[in-house]
Design a protein around this motif. Structure first.
Motif, PDB file in Angstrom:
ATOM      1  N   VAL A 107      39.223  23.664  76.730  1.00 15.42           N
ATOM      2  CA  VAL A 107      38.875  24.553  75.605  1.00 15.42           C
ATOM      3  C   VAL A 107      37.386  24.384  75.270  1.00 15.42           C
ATOM      4  N   GLY A 121      44.457  12.886  70.202  1.00 13.31           N
ATOM      5  CA  GLY A 121      44.338  11.582  70.849  1.00 13.31           C
ATOM      6  C   GLY A 121      42.985  11.365  71.504  1.00 13.31           C
ATOM      7  N   THR A 125      37.351  26.420  63.293  1.00 13.08           N
ATOM      8  CA  THR A 125      36.306  25.436  63.634  1.00 13.08           C
ATOM      9  C   THR A 125      36.851  24.252  64.437  1.00 13.08           C
ATOM     10  N   GLY A 126      37.883  24.501  65.249  1.00 12.98           N
ATOM     11  CA  GLY A 126      38.457  23.427  66.066  1.00 12.98           C
ATOM     12  C   GLY A 126      37.679  23.248  67.368  1.00 12.98           C
TER      13      GLY A 126
HETATM   14  C1  LIG Z   1      48.592  14.966  67.470  1.00 12.91           C
HETATM   15  C2  LIG Z   1      47.796  15.671  68.532  1.00 12.91           C
HETATM   16  C3  LIG Z   1      47.281  14.932  69.607  1.00 12.91           C
HETATM   17  C4  LIG Z   1      46.543  15.590  70.595  1.00 12.91           C
HETATM   18  N1  LIG Z   1      45.979  14.842  71.588  1.00 12.91           N
HETATM   19  C5  LIG Z   1      45.229  15.454  72.557  1.00 12.91           C
HETATM   20  C6  LIG Z   1      44.576  14.697  73.564  1.00 12.91           C
HETATM   21  O1  LIG Z   1      44.579  13.459  73.557  1.00 12.91           O
HETATM   22  N2  LIG Z   1      43.909  15.376  74.550  1.00 12.91           N
HETATM   23  C7  LIG Z   1      43.827  16.758  74.579  1.00 12.91           C
HETATM   24  O2  LIG Z   1      43.230  17.310  75.505  1.00 12.91           O
HETATM   25  N3  LIG Z   1      44.401  17.494  73.594  1.00 12.91           N
HETATM   26  C8  LIG Z   1      45.083  16.884  72.587  1.00 12.91           C
HETATM   27  N4  LIG Z   1      45.636  17.635  71.580  1.00 12.91           N
HETATM   28  C9  LIG Z   1      45.444  19.092  71.622  1.00 12.91           C
HETATM   29  C10 LIG Z   1      44.063  19.512  71.097  1.00 12.91           C
HETATM   30  O3  LIG Z   1      43.887  19.042  69.791  1.00 12.91           O
HETATM   31  C11 LIG Z   1      43.975  21.039  71.150  1.00 12.91           C
HETATM   32  O4  LIG Z   1      44.130  21.451  72.510  1.00 12.91           O
HETATM   33  C12 LIG Z   1      42.669  21.622  70.652  1.00 12.91           C
HETATM   34  O5  LIG Z   1      42.363  21.186  69.352  1.00 12.91           O
HETATM   35  C13 LIG Z   1      42.786  23.151  70.679  1.00 12.91           C
HETATM   36  O6  LIG Z   1      41.589  23.726  70.223  1.00 12.91           O
HETATM   37  P1  LIG Z   1      41.613  25.178  69.563  1.00 12.91           P
HETATM   38  O7  LIG Z   1      40.201  25.547  69.290  1.00 12.91           O
HETATM   39  O8  LIG Z   1      42.439  26.064  70.418  1.00 12.91           O
HETATM   40  O9  LIG Z   1      42.448  25.028  68.188  1.00 12.91           O
HETATM   41  P2  LIG Z   1      42.285  24.020  66.979  1.00 12.91           P
HETATM   42  O10 LIG Z   1      41.496  22.829  67.353  1.00 12.91           O
HETATM   43  O11 LIG Z   1      43.650  23.815  66.421  1.00 12.91           O
HETATM   44  O12 LIG Z   1      41.417  24.854  65.929  1.00 12.91           O
HETATM   45  C14 LIG Z   1      41.892  26.000  65.266  1.00 12.91           C
HETATM   46  C15 LIG Z   1      41.117  26.167  63.978  1.00 12.91           C
HETATM   47  O13 LIG Z   1      41.363  27.454  63.396  1.00 12.91           O
HETATM   48  C16 LIG Z   1      41.613  27.316  61.998  1.00 12.91           C
HETATM   49  N5  LIG Z   1      42.418  28.487  61.615  1.00 12.91           N
HETATM   50  C17 LIG Z   1      43.693  28.764  62.002  1.00 12.91           C
HETATM   51  N6  LIG Z   1      44.070  29.957  61.508  1.00 12.91           N
HETATM   52  C18 LIG Z   1      43.016  30.446  60.806  1.00 12.91           C
HETATM   53  C19 LIG Z   1      42.803  31.643  60.061  1.00 12.91           C
HETATM   54  N7  LIG Z   1      43.751  32.597  59.965  1.00 12.91           N
HETATM   55  N8  LIG Z   1      41.597  31.820  59.425  1.00 12.91           N
HETATM   56  C20 LIG Z   1      40.611  30.867  59.514  1.00 12.91           C
HETATM   57  N9  LIG Z   1      40.774  29.708  60.210  1.00 12.91           N
HETATM   58  C21 LIG Z   1      41.965  29.511  60.859  1.00 12.91           C
HETATM   59  C22 LIG Z   1      42.297  25.974  61.883  1.00 12.91           C
HETATM   60  O14 LIG Z   1      42.238  25.463  60.590  1.00 12.91           O
HETATM   61  C23 LIG Z   1      41.497  25.146  62.899  1.00 12.91           C
HETATM   62  O15 LIG Z   1      40.315  24.633  62.331  1.00 12.91           O
HETATM   63  C24 LIG Z   1      46.348  17.010  70.542  1.00 12.91           C
HETATM   64  C25 LIG Z   1      46.836  17.742  69.454  1.00 12.91           C
HETATM   65  C26 LIG Z   1      47.537  17.076  68.438  1.00 12.91           C
HETATM   66  C27 LIG Z   1      48.032  17.892  67.273  1.00 12.91           C
END
Ligand SMILES: Cc1cc2nc3c(=O)[nH]c(=O)nc-3n(C[C@H](O)[C@H](O)[C@H](O)COP(=O)(O)OP(=O)(O)OC[C@H]3O[C@@H](n4cnc5c(N)ncnc54)[C@H](O)[C@@H]3O)c2cc1C
Length: 503
Positions: A487, A90, A15-16
């Protein structure tokens, strides 16, 4: 094994930024949607509290071990919660540049062309900025891509003590611009994230169900191996099977690759959707260095992240290759710098013995320098037994060094009375430590050729007709800006495709 007796139209796993946004997009369709999230709701007091907690105390590292190439365990910087990593991010939400979607020559090699172009993403960037309430100002950033609409909210105003620094940067020939930021306008939780703008509004619809503490451990296919039939899940530690017509992985680039790899079966012996041997490969994460500017004038010590500089993004007259992006960190006592950079502290002690840390916090501005890392098939995620391995060596190091030194030159020119500038000592040559996987992307690259890519242009697995991936896995290249807005935009784009398919 407990067999869930419901049948869903869509299961979204994670749910990211990707999964939460997709849920919001699909919710009004009335289709039965199940969200499976391994984490839980993050307590408000734990959210975005301090960079020291994020970086130094490793507060937001997942309570699990991954392993490096040599088999050494480490805890990854991942937030397993509703909203995923956006609960600690951030919130600087930038579009990739038009040229980022094309083949670009970097000093260390080629940043590959995307099968879709900026024009394909532009309407979804606009939709994403509206959904995530991005505050920005067009027409200032010299590398800014074309826009079909203005930012939905005015830019964050520079702190009174930061504005003179911005003016000085302009005098050095740079074009600082207001950094586009997602803000929720809620007093208790101002950062705009995927829970606030994705999951919570999706759950207003009766057809959307969320199960937390639901860790997906594998995907089961039909006997022919052509579609996903069931989602194997540990729900509060109990094994469950859930069923849906369409299954969407959104676990983040590393975890989604791991789920595919650990779902190997007779028809997919090397992992699901992995006939190309590309699942898990081409993991990218930005090269990042933090740089401290010590100012002659005191500042408030608490100011928002508000400045970006892209003057070196594509290179300059001395270096014809891309270098990357600069942005300031918010001034929450600059704790991130001190947390990450013991060498900075020792320099302070040596050169400024009477300069206390608190004093320094109000005399310093911290900056991030960010450089694209090129895809390399050797940088990869693997699953051996039940262990997850990550191999990663950063490239594009000289371009990153040059960016850092360009920025140091600018800072030195504007801070005549100040005496300390330092590059973060995180790692030699700006290589962020392996556990810092904040900006992870790649691992299930999108493309038109099933021999060289995992996902088709709709982010559907080439080999499975009902399996999609909407997290940062699909990136063919990383660009030098943060990945989150791309994303989010991509999840909206794939969501539109799915709405058509679900009709
Ligand atoms: C400290 C920090 C600062 C950042 N600052 C920025 C910024 O300023 N600007 C920017 O563009 N990006 C930033 N980012 C990056 C940004 O947060 C990510 O690019 C973005 O959240 C990626 O989205 P996603 O959907 O790929 O993964 P995520 O947002 O990480 O979501 C993945 C989800 O899947 C869930 N999950 C994982 N494995 C499983 C499983 N096996 N079963 C069920 N659920 C699972 C997790 O719990 C999570 O909810 C930052 C990241 C961090 C950590």
């Amino acid at each position: 094994m407990i067999i869930d007796d419901q049948h869903y139209d869509v299961i979204i796993i994670g749910t990211g930024a990707g999964g939460g946004t997709l849920a919001r997009k699909l919710a009004p369709s009335g289709k039965r949607i199940l969200l499976l999230e391994r984490g839980d709701a993050m307590r408000l007091e734990d959210q975005n509290i301090s960079s020291v907690d994020i970086f130094q105390k490793q507060r937001y590292h997942a309570p699990e071990n991954w392993y490096d190439e040599g088999g050494e365990p480490f805890t990854p910087q991942m937030e397993y919660a509703i909203g995923g990593n956006t609960k600690i991010y951030g919130a600087a939400l930038q579009r990739m540049r038009e040229k980022d979607f094309e083949t670009v020559a970097h000093q260390d090699g080629i940043s590959p062309e995307w099968c879709l172009k900026y024009a394909d993403f532009e309407p979804y960037y606009t939709e994403a900025e509206a959904l995530y309430q991005v505050h920005g100002q067009g027409g200032v950033d010299p590398t800014e891509p074309s826009r079909s609409a203005a930012y939905p909210y005015p830019a964050v105003v520079h702190d009174l003590t930061i504005q003179p620094v911005v003016d000085d940067i302009v005098k050095q020939g740079c074009h600082p611009f207001p950094l586009p930021m997602s803000l929720s306008l809620q007093a208790d939780d101002p950062t705009g994230d995927a829970e606030v703008f994705g999951v919570a509004p999706a759950l207003q619809f009766a057809n959307v169900t969320l199960k937390t503490a639901a860790k997906v451990t594998g995907l089961l296919t039909n006997p022919a191996g052509t579609s996903v039939k069931a989602v194997r899940t540990e729900l509060n530690g109990q094994p469950y099977l859930f069923f849906a017509d369409i299954v969407v992985l959104a676990c983040g680039a590393i975890n989604s690759a791991a789920v595919l790899l650990q779902s190997a079966n007779e028809k997919h012996p090397h992992g699901l959707a992995n006939g190309s041997d590309q699942v898990g490969r081409n993991l990218m994460k930005l090269q990042m260095s933090s740089i401290v500017q010590v100012t002659a004038q005191a500042n408030s010590g608490k100011f928002p992240r508000s400045v970006g500089i892209n003057d070196y993004y594509w290179g300059d007259n001395q270096f014809s290759y891309p270098m990357g992006h600069i942005q300031n960190m918010g001034g929450v006592l600059q704790d991130a710098i001190f947390a990450e950079s013991p060498p900075v502290l020792s320099l302070i002690t040596k050169f400024m013995p009477n300069f206390g840390l608190k004093q320094l916090a109000t005399r310093s501005i911290a900056w991030w320098a960010m450089t694209e890392v090129l895809p390399d098939p050797k940088n990869r995620v693997e699953v051996k037994g039940n262990k997850l391995y990550v191999s990663f060596t950063a490239n594009n190091a000289e371009a990153h060094d040059r960016l850092v030194y360009r920025w140091l030159d600018v800072l030195k020119a504007i801070e005549k009375d100040s005496s300390l500038f330092s590059r973060s000592g995180m790692h030699p040559r700006g290589e962020v430590p392996l556990p810092v996987v904040a900006n992870q992307c790649g691992t299930c690259v999108m493309g038109t050729d099933p021999a060289t890519s995992v996902l088709d242009p709709n982010c559907r697995a080439h080999e499975l007709d009902n399996l999609y991936v909407v997290d940062s896995s699909f990136f063919p290249s990383s660009s030098s800006v943060g990945p989150a807005l791309t994303v989010i935009a991509n999840a909206l784009r794939v969501g539109e495709h799915l709405l058509g398919r679900l009709k």
